[in-house]
Design an enzyme around this catalytic site. Structure first.
Site, short mmCIF file in Angstrom:
data_model
loop_
_atom_site.label_atom_id
_atom_site.label_comp_id
_atom_site.label_asym_id
_atom_site.label_seq_id
_atom_site.Cartn_x
_atom_site.Cartn_y
_atom_site.Cartn_z
N LYS A 91 45.74 20.54 40.92
CA LYS A 91 44.93 20.01 39.80
C LYS A 91 43.62 20.78 39.71
O LYS A 91 43.16 21.15 38.62
CB LYS A 91 44.62 18.52 40.02
CG LYS A 91 45.80 17.56 39.86
CD LYS A 91 45.31 16.14 40.15
CE LYS A 91 46.42 15.12 40.27
NZ LYS A 91 47.04 14.78 39.00
N CYS A 142 34.22 14.09 53.39
CA CYS A 142 35.05 15.25 53.79
C CYS A 142 34.28 16.56 53.75
O CYS A 142 34.78 17.59 54.19
CB CYS A 142 36.28 15.34 52.90
SG CYS A 142 37.18 13.81 52.78
N ASN A 198 46.02 13.79 54.79
CA ASN A 198 44.59 14.03 54.69
C ASN A 198 43.96 14.00 56.08
O ASN A 198 44.29 13.14 56.91
CB ASN A 198 43.93 12.96 53.79
CG ASN A 198 42.55 13.39 53.30
OD1 ASN A 198 42.00 14.40 53.73
ND2 ASN A 198 41.99 12.62 52.39
N GLU A 202 34.05 11.51 59.42
CA GLU A 202 33.73 10.28 58.69
C GLU A 202 34.53 9.13 59.27
O GLU A 202 34.63 8.07 58.66
CB GLU A 202 33.95 10.44 57.19
CG GLU A 202 35.33 10.82 56.76
CD GLU A 202 35.46 10.86 55.26
OE1 GLU A 202 35.17 9.84 54.61
OE2 GLU A 202 35.87 11.90 54.73
N THR A 220 48.51 8.90 51.51
CA THR A 220 47.77 10.15 51.75
C THR A 220 47.12 10.18 53.14
O THR A 220 46.32 11.07 53.43
CB THR A 220 46.66 10.35 50.68
OG1 THR A 220 45.66 9.34 50.85
CG2 THR A 220 47.21 10.27 49.26
N HIS A 255 39.80 21.59 49.49
CA HIS A 255 39.96 20.35 50.25
C HIS A 255 41.21 19.66 49.71
O HIS A 255 41.39 19.54 48.49
CB HIS A 255 38.73 19.46 50.07
CG HIS A 255 38.96 18.06 50.52
ND1 HIS A 255 39.37 17.76 51.81
CD2 HIS A 255 38.91 16.88 49.86
CE1 HIS A 255 39.53 16.45 51.91
NE2 HIS A 255 39.25 15.89 50.74
N ASP A 258 60.40 5.77 44.22
CA ASP A 258 61.11 7.04 44.36
C ASP A 258 60.29 7.94 45.30
O ASP A 258 59.10 8.16 45.07
CB ASP A 258 61.24 7.67 42.96
CG ASP A 258 61.96 9.01 42.97
OD1 ASP A 258 62.23 9.55 44.07
OD2 ASP A 258 62.25 9.51 41.87
N1 CAA Z 1 58.58 12.06 40.82
C1 CAA Z 1 57.59 12.98 40.71
N2 CAA Z 1 56.29 12.64 40.49
C2 CAA Z 1 55.98 11.32 40.40
C3 CAA Z 1 56.97 10.32 40.49
C4 CAA Z 1 58.32 10.74 40.71
N3 CAA Z 1 59.31 9.86 40.83
N4 CAA Z 1 56.37 9.12 40.34
C5 CAA Z 1 55.04 9.37 40.17
N5 CAA Z 1 54.81 10.69 40.19
C6 CAA Z 1 53.53 11.39 40.07
C7 CAA Z 1 52.58 10.85 39.04
O1 CAA Z 1 52.89 11.33 37.75
C8 CAA Z 1 51.25 11.37 39.56
O2 CAA Z 1 51.12 12.74 39.28
P1 CAA Z 1 49.93 13.26 38.31
O3 CAA Z 1 48.65 12.73 38.89
O4 CAA Z 1 50.02 14.75 38.42
O5 CAA Z 1 50.22 12.70 36.98
C9 CAA Z 1 51.42 11.30 41.08
O6 CAA Z 1 52.84 11.18 41.32
C10 CAA Z 1 50.72 10.12 41.73
O7 CAA Z 1 51.05 8.99 40.99
P2 CAA Z 1 49.99 7.83 40.73
O8 CAA Z 1 48.70 8.41 40.20
O9 CAA Z 1 50.65 6.76 39.96
O10 CAA Z 1 49.76 7.41 42.26
P3 CAA Z 1 48.93 6.26 42.88
O11 CAA Z 1 48.58 5.19 41.95
O12 CAA Z 1 49.68 5.92 44.10
O13 CAA Z 1 47.52 6.95 43.28
C11 CAA Z 1 45.93 8.36 44.27
C12 CAA Z 1 47.32 8.27 43.67
C13 CAA Z 1 44.88 7.84 43.29
C14 CAA Z 1 45.60 9.79 44.64
C15 CAA Z 1 45.91 7.48 45.55
O14 CAA Z 1 46.78 8.02 46.49
C16 CAA Z 1 44.54 7.34 46.19
O15 CAA Z 1 43.73 6.50 45.83
N6 CAA Z 1 44.25 8.18 47.22
C17 CAA Z 1 43.00 8.15 47.96
C18 CAA Z 1 41.86 8.81 47.20
C19 CAA Z 1 42.04 10.30 47.04
O16 CAA Z 1 42.74 10.95 47.81
N7 CAA Z 1 41.34 10.88 46.05
C20 CAA Z 1 41.36 12.32 45.87
C21 CAA Z 1 40.02 12.86 45.41
S1 CAA Z 1 38.71 12.24 46.49
C22 CAA Z 1 38.71 13.31 47.83
O17 CAA Z 1 39.24 14.37 47.76
C23 CAA Z 1 38.04 12.84 49.09
C24 CAA Z 1 39.09 12.35 50.05
O18 CAA Z 1 39.57 13.12 50.87
C25 CAA Z 1 39.50 10.98 49.97
#
Ligand code: CAA
Length: 390
Positions: free
Chosen positions: A244, A113, A278, A81, A154, A235, A31
Site C-alpha cells: 500500500k 515502532c 509484526n 514498545e 498481525t 515498516h 477465508d
Molecule cells: N481474499 C483476499 N483478500 C481478502 C479476503 C479474501 N478472502 N478477505 C478480505 N481480504 C482483504 C481485504 O480486502 C483487505 O485488503 P485491502 O485493505 O487491500 O482492501 C484485507 O484483506 C484486510 O481486510 P480488512 O481490512 O477487512 O481486515 P480487518 O478488518 O481484519 O483489519 C487491519 C485489518 C486494520 C490492518 C487490522 O489487522 C488491524 O487493526 N491491525 C493493527 C493495526 C495495524 O497494523 N495498522 C497498520 C498501520 S499502523 C503501524 O504500522 C504501526 C504498527 O505496527 C501497529
C-alpha cells in the site's frame, strides 16, 4: 573527509512457536486468504512463557558479540514498545546477560515502532563524535493484540541487534533524512493496559500520510529521487502494508505502480515478516535483513527505508551498501531462526495467551520450554530473573 558510519553487523532472533494463520481463520470462520493474501501474512511467532523482549534481544546480541567481541561497545540503545519495566531499562539486562563492560551507557527508547530507527540515528551520532566507539542497537518487541480483535492476525515477535560503527562491513547510513511527526490517536497503549488500543483504518491512513510527508521533507533536503534506489524497505505491521505504501509513493511520483513493479521492489523485503508477523521496532530491520538475504548483489547501491511509529513519528532514510557486504550476512542463521519454530495449534496459542505472569508481581517459577540461549526463569521479589540456558 568524514568517516563513513553505518551497520557493521546485524542479527535477529524470534520466539519458540509459530501459529499458521489458517488456525486463526478456522477460529474466526473467515477465508484464510484474507490473511495470506489480504494482509500478506502466513504465520505468526508466538513466544514461549519463558521468553520476552530481553531473551530475544540477548539472543540476537549474543551473535554479534560472539563475532566482534565487546571492545569499544560503550553504549546499548534498546528500542521497544513492549517494555517490561516502567523505570529500569531492558538494555541493562542485556548488558549483563551478554557480558558487556560495566563502563557502558544502557538505555531504553520508545516511540512505538519508530524507536529502532531513532536508536540507529542516535548511535550514528555517538560514533560520529568518537569513531573508536561501537554502539549496540537493539529493537525487540512482542506484538500482542486483544484476543478476537482484528489486530490479532498481525501479531508476532522478534528482536534485531545491530552493531553501529565507523567503516562498517555492511552499509553506510546516509546523512539526508525525511522526518514527519503528527499527533494522531491511531494506536497507543496506556500504562494500565497490556494490549494496545487501535483504530485500524486510521492507522493505515496515518501511515500512508506519513509516507507522503516524510518523502516531501526528504526531497526538500536534497535527497535522492525514487528511481535512484535499488531497494525499498518499509515498516511492515503486515506485509501488504508495504505494498500500500509503495503504491502511494509511486503514484505520487507519477510512476505506474504495476503488480510487476511492486513485486520486484518489495517481495525480497517481505519474506521474513510474512512468517514472523509484526515485531514493531524490529519489523523494519527484519525487512532489511530479508532484502539483504534475498536480493541480487547490491554492492554500492542504495536502499530506502521508511520507518513508521504510531502516534505518530516517521522517518525516511537510506543505506548505501558496502562493496562485499554479502560476505558478512547471516542468511543461514536467519532462515534457521524462522524455520526452527515449533508449529502450534490455535488451542495451544490460547493456552499460552491465558498464561500470564501474576499481575500483583508475586513470585513464580517458569517451566523451561524455550530453546533460546536465554530464558526468563522466575519472578522473585518483584525482580525478573534470567539465565543463560546454554
Ligand atoms: N481474499 C483476499 N483478500 C481478502 C479476503 C479474501 N478472502 N478477505 C478480505 N481480504 C482483504 C481485504 O480486502 C483487505 O485488503 P485491502 O485493505 O487491500 O482492501 C484485507 O484483506 C484486510 O481486510 P480488512 O481490512 O477487512 O481486515 P480487518 O478488518 O481484519 O483489519 C487491519 C485489518 C486494520 C490492518 C487490522 O489487522 C488491524 O487493526 N491491525 C493493527 C493495526 C495495524 O497494523 N495498522 C497498520 C498501520 S499502523 C503501524 O504500522 C504501526 C504498527 O505496527 C501497529
Amino acid at each position: 573527509m568524514t568517516v563513513p558510519i553505518g551497520i557493521h553487523d546485524i542479527s535477529m532472533a524470534t520466539g519458540q512457536y509459530a501459529m499458521d494463520l489458517a488456525e486463526l481463520a478456522r477460529r474466526n470462520d473467515v477465508d484464510v486468504n484474507k490473511y495470506y493474501i489480504g494482509l500478506g501474512q502466513t504465520t505468526q511467532t508466538v513466544p514461549a512463557a519463558d521468553e520476552d523482549i530481553v531473551t530475544m534481544a540477548a539472543a540476537a546480541a549474543k551473535q554479534i558479540v560472539a563475532k566482534h567481541g565487546v571492545d569499544g561497545i560503550r553504549t546499548v540503545l534498546f528500542a521497544t514498545e513492549s517494555g517490561i519495566d516502567q523505570s529500569k531499562s531492558a538494555a541493562i539486562y542485556v548488558q549483563d546477560l551478554i557480558g558487556l563492560s560495566s563502563a557502558t551507557r544502557a538505555v531504553e527508547l520508545k516511540q512505538a515502532c519508530y524507536g529502532g530507527t531513532s536508536a540507529l540515528q542516535l548511535a550514528a551520532g555517538i560514533v560520529a563524535r568518537d569513531p573508536e566507539q561501537r554502539v549496540l542497537v537493539i529493537a525487540s518487541d512482542i506484538a500482542k493484540y486483544d484476543v478476537d480483535s482484528s489486530g490479532e492476525s498481525t501479531q508476532g515477535a522478534a528482536a534485531v541487534a545491530m552493531l553501529i560503527s565507523a567503516n562498517p562491513n555492511l552499509a553506510v547510513i546516509d546523512e539526508t533524512v525525511g522526518l514527519y511527526t503528527a499527533h494522531v490517536q491511531d494506536f497507543w497503549r496506556p500504562n494500565y493496559r497490556s494490549t494496545p488500543l487501535v483504530d485500524g483504518g486510521l492507522s493505515v491512513r496515518a501511515y500512508l500520510e506519513a509516507v507522503e510527508q516524510a518523502w516531501k521533507d526528504y526531497e526538500s533536503r536534497g535527497g535522492r529521487s525514487v528511481t535512484e534506489f535499488a531497494g525499498f524497505c518499509y515498516h511492515q505491521p503486515f506485509t501488504k502494508m508495504a505494498y500500500k505504501a509503495h503504491t502511494r509513493l509511486l503514484e505520487l511520483k507519477g510512476i505506474d505502480a504495476t503488480e510487476a513493479r511492486l513485486y520486484a521492489d518489495l517481495s525480497p523485503t517481505t519474506i521474513y515478516n510474512r512468517a514472523i508477523g509484526n515485531s514493531y521496532t524490529a519489523s523494519l530491520f527484519v525487512g532489511l535483513m530479508s532484502l539483504l538475504d534475498h536480493a541480487e548483489d547490491l554492492d554500492g547501491r542504495s536502499v530506502a527505508l521508511f520507518s513508521y511509529g504510531s502516534g505518530c513519528v516517521a522517518e525516511l532514510f537510506s543505506l548505501t551498501m558496502v562493496d562485499g557486504y554479502r560476505e558478512h550476512l547471516r542468511t543461514v542463521e536467519n532462515r534457521a531462526a524462522i524455520a526452527h519454530r515449533e508449529p502450534i495449534t490455535y488451542e495451544k496459542y490460547r493456552a499460552l495467551r491465558e498464561f500470564a505472569l501474576p499481575e500483583d508481581g508475586s513470585d513464580v517459577t517458569l517451566d523451561a520450554t524455550s530453546r533460546s540461549p536465554f530464558r526468563l526463569t522466575s519472578i522473585s521479589g518483584h525482580s525478573r530473573i534470567y539465565e543463560a540456558s546454554h
